[in-house]
Design a protein around this motif. Structure first.
Motif, PDB file in Angstrom:
ATOM      1  N   PRO B 155     -93.835  28.892 -14.021  1.00 45.21           N
ATOM      2  CA  PRO B 155     -95.174  28.617 -13.727  1.00 45.21           C
ATOM      3  C   PRO B 155     -95.745  27.473 -14.797  1.00 45.21           C
ATOM      4  O   PRO B 155     -95.305  27.120 -15.729  1.00 45.21           O
ATOM      5  N   VAL B 161    -101.378  32.245  -8.926  1.00 44.94           N
ATOM      6  CA  VAL B 161    -100.411  33.532  -9.082  1.00 44.94           C
ATOM      7  C   VAL B 161    -100.878  34.639  -8.546  1.00 44.94           C
ATOM      8  O   VAL B 161    -102.085  35.191  -8.678  1.00 44.94           O
ATOM      9  N   ALA B 178     -99.611  35.643 -17.034  1.00 41.84           N
ATOM     10  CA  ALA B 178     -99.838  34.533 -16.302  1.00 41.84           C
ATOM     11  C   ALA B 178    -101.235  34.020 -16.933  1.00 41.84           C
ATOM     12  O   ALA B 178    -101.457  33.015 -17.028  1.00 41.84           O
TER      13      ALA B 178
END
Lengths: 347, 347
Positions: B155, B161, B178
């Protein structure tokens, strides 16, 4: 100067398998476009590519792919763009002159008006190969085979490679690249003639006719007693499911196309995701255009292989604009062996 | 010395959703194993992990995953191995001594006889965290979240996400990793309580209750107006199809598990492979154990985040060996929020 351009168009969106009645031959007058300030180049088309993915552009566009440039909708009645080779007839750009041989985004027609910014490259006159090679093996078919295999599959010598639609424009090249790397290669195809072609003409280790198999998983188990490391998928559907079931840990699946799913959404592959997890399988889609950064490498290696007789490319060439619809329809019936091309005009 | 070990076993293979009647509590006498030459270590189990993947080991083993070590069949009547934390009771190896706190491959029971070569590590006594953290966030749940997200999804800050089963043992950690990277994070879960937990307790940007949605594609379109870049999949099935439909070009899907498919093969995901091709989506399965090479990095970062209050881990702890079957069954009914653990014994 006035030029009449005969071209193929769809009459309406096509949502199932394509039929002759879905297409029409139209004629347009190109003279109004020959203006010096237009920066346009007018090409006399010589050879044009016939590819299965075009069916996705012919559908009613409700899917999530509409934002992708390679999936832009084809408008009924309008010209259809395609990769091809032609000769410059009129140029309003300094980088092209009348008579140049070019490859790029042409059309399913007799002439193409190439606008500024569209893909157009002069052909290297030193390449002593048939002009049609620039449509197939040196074009997006070859690049898809090379990039999809080497860049996406990341193969190693000795690995076990499965290729579906293996006698097609891309498949027959993938299998040979894999053999040249030192892999064990098996292909699937839809007739005994194609199976023979794979084993005898292009040197696959083994091949099978999927139409003669009652169970694809068993067929792959028979051909791959040590499992599959790399699957180059051109068909999707049940074959993709069967390949995943037979894959080894850390196997890689490159999805080049899924022709079995293009005309029938009910055949969608539902591979066992537990296999994907436990065997850490990677499934990855790609487009040939993604590999432009490795084009020079691809071309030099491929030219060398061809010159040395280590690589063979097979073409299936029809004649004339009028043959384009049947050439295209034939892709979905498994009519072609090798790269399908239509010769629109002689030199 | 004689020790009676109470443990959980399956009565027979389980091929659908697990039920209480599929399990039994058995008692074995461990005294015969306490031989010095055995190189065994006997552990008093304290906390054991309850994970959905165990259901795949309980099935009749006809699938292609049988050769994978993490999918080895569980034999009816026999002990079931699982990750857990315990204290050394007897050691016939020089590297462990009585009283050591350890984490490793224990069992759904009161005691574990750990054979040479099996996973067993001494716990770092300097880590001032609850012992249960060694089962969850510092164990395979945390490693799966960290490795699956960073190593598989690759990522970038700012990416969008999506995490399914987001309030589960792995999902709630993925979302926080994330967020710490600077991503926009949305989770799906099966109740309003879980949605609130995701938004209010662990700081997801958004969350939705998939049971309240008539169309998952539309739900994701609403939450991701700019599309999904990364999907961390814990459920498979229709959610995977909907996520693929909403993904951006070059999107990545990490398949951590497919709980919706474990007990019902008819719910298998059939994502549109044309999306996979045109959007060049990568789907990749993984196992937490693959990330042992980054364990030290994972642990140091995770400890720091926890100490700084930037990461929260939530656990759902039941008491006693007898509670293991219902704890396990509850995973498939969505009973737990956070990591499901059974405390087998107090210190």
């Amino acid at each position: 100067m006035e030029v009449k351009n005969k071209y193929v168009a769809i009459k309406a969106n096509i949502n199932g398998a394509p039929e002759e009645s879905d297409f029409e031959i139209k004629v347009e007058n190109l003279s109004h476009m020959f203006e010096p300030e237009s920066k346009e180049v007018v090409i006399k088309n010589l050879l044009v590519s016939i590819d299965p993915y075009q069916i996705n552009r012919m559908k009613s566009q409700s899917s999530s792919q509409t934002s992708i440039s390679y999936a832009t909708a084809i408008t009924p009645g309008e010209v259809i763009d395609t990769y091809g080779v032609g000769r410059v007839l009129v140029s309003h750009r300094p980088d092209f002159k009348k008579g140049d041989l070019v490859a790029g985004l042409l059309t399913w027609g007799e002439y193409t008006v190439v606008k500024e910014g569209s893909l157009l490259n002069k052909l290297d006159p030193s390449l002593a190969f048939p002009l049609s090679y620039h449509v197939g093996v040196f074009g997006f078919s070859g690049l898809a085979a090379y990039g999809g295999f080497f860049e996406v599959c990341k193969p190693k010598p000795g690995e076990k490679v499965f290729v579906s639609a293996a006698s097609g424009s891309i498949g027959h090249l993938v299998g040979q690249y894999a053999k040249l790397l030192g892999c064990y290669v098996v292909g699937s195809a839809g007739s005994q003639e194609k199976v023979n072609f794979l084993k005898e003409t292009v040197g696959f280790d083994d091949a099978f006719n999927y139409k003669q198999e009652t169970d694809l998983k068993s067929a792959l188990k028979r051909c791959f007693t040590q499992g599959i490391d790399v699957y180059f998928d051109n068909v999707g559907g049940k074959m993709l499911e069967a390949a995943v079931a037979n894959m080894n840990s850390f196997g890689r699946v490159a999805i080049c196309g899924v022709i079995s799913e293009y005309t029938n959404a009910s055949t969608r592959a539902a591979p066992d995701m537990k296999d994907i997890v436990y065997k850490r399988i990677r499934i990855q889609g790609f487009l040939a255009a993604d590999f432009m950064p490795v084009y020079a490498d691809f071309l030099s290696k491929t030219v060398e292989y061809l010159q040395d007789g280590k690589l063979k490319t097979i073409e299936d060439i029809s004649q004339g604009v009028e043959s384009i619809p049947s050439a295209f329809i034939g892709l979905f019936n498994g009519d072609n062996i090798g790269k399908k091309i239509v010769k629109v005009a002689d030199e």
